[in-house]
Design an enzyme around this catalytic site. Structure first.
Site, PDB file in Angstrom:
ATOM      1  CD  GLU A 199      10.548  13.341  10.584  1.00 34.02           C
ATOM      2  OE1 GLU A 199       9.425  12.864  10.845  1.00 34.02           O
ATOM      3  OE2 GLU A 199      11.390  12.745   9.898  1.00 34.02           O
ATOM      4  CE  LYS A 221      -1.764   2.703   2.929  1.00 37.20           C
ATOM      5  NZ  LYS A 221      -1.636   3.982   2.173  1.00 37.20           N
ATOM      6  CB  CYS A 241      13.700   9.666   6.369  1.00 36.76           C
ATOM      7  SG  CYS A 241      14.624   8.578   5.275  1.00 36.76           S
ATOM      8  CD  GLU A 280      14.067   1.228   5.865  1.00 37.39           C
ATOM      9  OE1 GLU A 280      13.480   1.759   4.915  1.00 37.39           O
ATOM     10  OE2 GLU A 280      15.093   0.547   5.746  1.00 37.39           O
TER      11      GLU A 280
HETATM   12  P1  NAD Z   1       3.049   8.441   7.375  1.00 32.16           P
HETATM   13  O1  NAD Z   1       3.501   7.629   8.527  1.00 32.16           O
HETATM   14  O2  NAD Z   1       2.002   9.463   7.586  1.00 32.16           O
HETATM   15  O3  NAD Z   1       2.500   7.508   6.196  1.00 32.16           O
HETATM   16  C1  NAD Z   1       3.282   6.455   5.682  1.00 32.16           C
HETATM   17  C2  NAD Z   1       2.356   5.357   5.192  1.00 32.16           C
HETATM   18  O4  NAD Z   1       1.681   4.779   6.305  1.00 32.16           O
HETATM   19  C3  NAD Z   1       1.285   5.817   4.223  1.00 32.16           C
HETATM   20  O5  NAD Z   1       1.135   4.836   3.220  1.00 32.16           O
HETATM   21  C4  NAD Z   1       0.051   5.898   5.103  1.00 32.16           C
HETATM   22  O6  NAD Z   1      -1.162   5.731   4.401  1.00 32.16           O
HETATM   23  C5  NAD Z   1       0.287   4.735   6.046  1.00 32.16           C
HETATM   24  N1  NAD Z   1      -0.406   4.836   7.337  1.00 32.16           N
HETATM   25  C6  NAD Z   1      -0.714   5.946   8.046  1.00 32.16           C
HETATM   26  N2  NAD Z   1      -1.330   5.613   9.196  1.00 32.16           N
HETATM   27  C7  NAD Z   1      -1.426   4.270   9.225  1.00 32.16           C
HETATM   28  C8  NAD Z   1      -1.976   3.331  10.150  1.00 32.16           C
HETATM   29  N3  NAD Z   1      -2.536   3.733  11.295  1.00 32.16           N
HETATM   30  N4  NAD Z   1      -1.882   2.014   9.854  1.00 32.16           N
HETATM   31  C9  NAD Z   1      -1.299   1.596   8.697  1.00 32.16           C
HETATM   32  N5  NAD Z   1      -0.792   2.435   7.782  1.00 32.16           N
HETATM   33  C10 NAD Z   1      -0.842   3.757   8.044  1.00 32.16           C
HETATM   34  O7  NAD Z   1       4.374   9.079   6.751  1.00 32.16           O
HETATM   35  P2  NAD Z   1       4.488  10.064   5.537  1.00 32.16           P
HETATM   36  O8  NAD Z   1       3.954  11.395   5.951  1.00 32.16           O
HETATM   37  O9  NAD Z   1       3.950   9.415   4.332  1.00 32.16           O
HETATM   38  O10 NAD Z   1       6.089  10.128   5.379  1.00 32.16           O
HETATM   39  C11 NAD Z   1       6.889  11.001   6.124  1.00 32.16           C
HETATM   40  C12 NAD Z   1       7.511  10.294   7.307  1.00 32.16           C
HETATM   41  O11 NAD Z   1       8.206   9.140   6.865  1.00 32.16           O
HETATM   42  C13 NAD Z   1       8.542  11.136   8.006  1.00 32.16           C
HETATM   43  O12 NAD Z   1       8.427  10.945   9.389  1.00 32.16           O
HETATM   44  C14 NAD Z   1       9.859  10.559   7.511  1.00 32.16           C
HETATM   45  O13 NAD Z   1      10.979  10.770   8.350  1.00 32.16           O
HETATM   46  C15 NAD Z   1       9.530   9.116   7.400  1.00 32.16           C
HETATM   47  N6  NAD Z   1      10.425   8.437   6.470  1.00 32.16           N
HETATM   48  C16 NAD Z   1      11.363   7.561   6.960  1.00 32.16           C
HETATM   49  C17 NAD Z   1      12.249   6.936   6.096  1.00 32.16           C
HETATM   50  C18 NAD Z   1      13.316   5.988   6.592  1.00 32.16           C
HETATM   51  O14 NAD Z   1      13.896   5.282   5.767  1.00 32.16           O
HETATM   52  N7  NAD Z   1      13.594   5.935   7.874  1.00 32.16           N
HETATM   53  C19 NAD Z   1      12.162   7.192   4.730  1.00 32.16           C
HETATM   54  C20 NAD Z   1      11.195   8.082   4.270  1.00 32.16           C
HETATM   55  C21 NAD Z   1      10.320   8.697   5.146  1.00 32.16           C
END
Ligand code: NAD
Length: 477
Positions: free
Chosen positions: A381, A178, A288, A254
């Protein structure tokens, strides 16, 4: 190309949909289907059936051949992938064409290279048996975990999705993915390429939709899912973990970061400034690994800050925030920084372009100073083009400041003193420490974070380890 679910080799949409907006000018550019619980169930069932069918009987060599065909398929439609990624994220075309799409291709080739010719990763050993029971031969084989749920974010949509899909498939799992609701397009193109590559139906499934209370949550709390690989925010990771706990489903996470850069007085200052411009402002800070906290040794502090702010003010070719909501979040931190007493040396607001971009979700690259370590702006962040710069006096203080964070994903160290580089790097609480560089990646190395930045490591063998289960076979001789 319209975003569509891909379940058991068939594309479909659902009645429930939501609009896809361009971050560049706020206009509606598409409609995304929202997967119901039934669609998610069907995807998990299809994945399970694939494991029991032809996909489950593939050899690792056959799977590597599929991975190479997928890589070739993305390459053959390179421009289409780049255009889709740019349309969804608004990122500069150059970034998508040099980072996102080439790395997605590289992910499939890297895991084909790493897995080929190593079907079972057997480690034969002979050990003495218990007294009187004779000798035994122990060896360990690796089996796929089964049905793997992959949830990815919007910032590097195809890169981060394929970073997990490639090793999961190489190890023989069936996948239900997803992608972020903000960026459904390249994932849909990937499903097309996977279909064209001839992967058995159900080995890769794609569902679109939101996270909490929707497709993401249905998938990660599904009893038919054997493992969850997630990239996204730390708070989302915590929510997924609570759901995963119900079925003791293993997770690889991650998560977020608040990454420090340590600039020592002996650094090549021009290089450190340029490196920090890249590490803080690439993709408008929406990576990230981006630097949000910069610590500079006092003798070069003023010079560094002046040069960094000047470079930040001169940036023009940058992309927007992913959404109006995210822009508002970043702007709320710009306001909070001022309330907390920051000096704004560059940016701090919304740019004016005098064209359609004024309807988009842009914020200015921003450099702040003057905040205490306890300020929320320094601890939380933001995920935008912003960094706070603070002085330090000696190595111990630099390390203490770097480690004074709930996060621990990545760090950069700028110094020309070789001994200092080796001394400092291992003391920084982070999964990755770059010395005199940033985001230089070898896909075989471990990637991940400590503290609130993640659980486990991916990359190279680490991904193959997560996506497979060791089974020890003990044969009495
Ligand atoms: P997010 O956590 O809001 O969403 C990520 C994914 O999770 C999306 O597909 C979303 O639909 C899904 N999601 C949200 N709530 C959920 C739930 N309760 N259950 C299951 N799935 C759920 O993150 P974002 O805003 O898309 O991305 C930004 C964040 O990601 C930042 O915190 C960034 O640091 C982190 N990030 C980390 C890495 C890494 O490799 N460590 C890489 C990229 C981004």
């Amino acid at each position: 190309m319209k975003p569509a679910h891909y379940v058991n080799g068939v594309f479909s949409t659902t009645e429930a949909t939501f609009p896809l907006l361009s971050p560049v000018d706020g206009s509606q550019v598409g409609v995304v289907p929202e997967a119901s619980r039934d669609v998610v169930d069907a995807a998990v069932r299809a994945a399970r059936a694939a494991l029991d069918g032809p996909w489950g009987r593939t050899s690792v060599e056959e799977r590597c051949a599929f991975l190479r065909r997928i890589a070739d398929g993305i390459e053959a439609r390179f421009d289409e992938f780049v255009a889709a990624e740019v349309a969804d994220t608004g990122k500069p075309r150059d970034l998508a064409a040099t980072v996102d799409i080439p790395r997605a291709i590289g992910n499939f080739r890297a895991y084909a290279d790493l897995s080929y010719g190593r079907p079972e990763r057997a480690y034969p050993t002979t050990v003495p048996g218990w007294s009187g029971s004779g000798q035994a031969l122990n060896y360990t084989v690796r089996r796929p975990l089964g049905v793997v749920a992959i949830i990815s974010p919007w910032n590097l949509p195809l890169l981060l999705l394929t970073w997990k899909v490639a090793p999961a498939l190489a190890a023989g799992n069936a996948v239900v993915a997803k992608p972020s609701e903000e960026t459904p397009s390249t994932a849909t193109l990937l499903a097309e390429v996977i279909g064209e590559a001839g992967l058995p139906d159900g080995a890769f499934n794609l569902v679109h939709g939101h996270g909490a209370g929707a497709a993401g949550e249905y998938l990660t709390s599904h009893p038919g899912v054997d493992a969850i690989a997630f990239t996204g925010a730390s708070a989302t990771g915590a929510a997924i973990m609570r759901n995963a706990a119900e079925h003791v489903t293993p997770v690889s996470f991650e998560l977020g970061g608040k990454n420090p850069a340590l600039v020592f007085a002996d650094a090549d200052l021009a290089e450190a400034v340029e490196g920090t411009v890249r590490s803080s402002f690439t993709h408008s800070g929406q990576i990230c690994l981006c630097t949000e906290r910069v610590y500079v040794q006092r003798p070069v502090f003023d010079e560094f800050v002046r040069a960094l702010a000047e470079r930040a003010r001169a940036l023009t070719d940058y992309g927007p925030m992913i959404s109006a909501e995210h822009r508002d979040k970043v702007l709320s931190y710009y306001r909070l920084a001022v309330e907390e007493g920051a000096t704004v040396l560059a940016g701090g607001g919304v740019p004016t372009f005098g064209d359609a971009r004024d309807g988009g979700f842009y914020v200015e690259p921003t450099v702040l100073t003057g905040l205490p370590q306890s300020a929320r702006t320094v601890r939380e962040e933001i995920f935008g083009p912003v960094c706070h710069v603070a002085p330090f006096d000696d190595e111990d203080e630099a390390i203490r400041l770097a480690n004074d964070s709930p996060y621990g994903l990545a760090a950069t160290v700028w110094t020309t003193d070789l001994s200092r580089a080796h001394r400092v790097a291992p003391r920084v609480e982070a999964g990755i420490v770059w010395v005199n560089c940033w985001n230089l990646r070898d896909l075989r190395t471990p990637f991940g974070g400590v503290k609130a930045s993640g659980i486990g490591r991916e990359g190279g063998e680490y991904s193959l380890d997560f996506f497979s289960e060791p089974v020890n076979v003990c044969v009495k001789i």
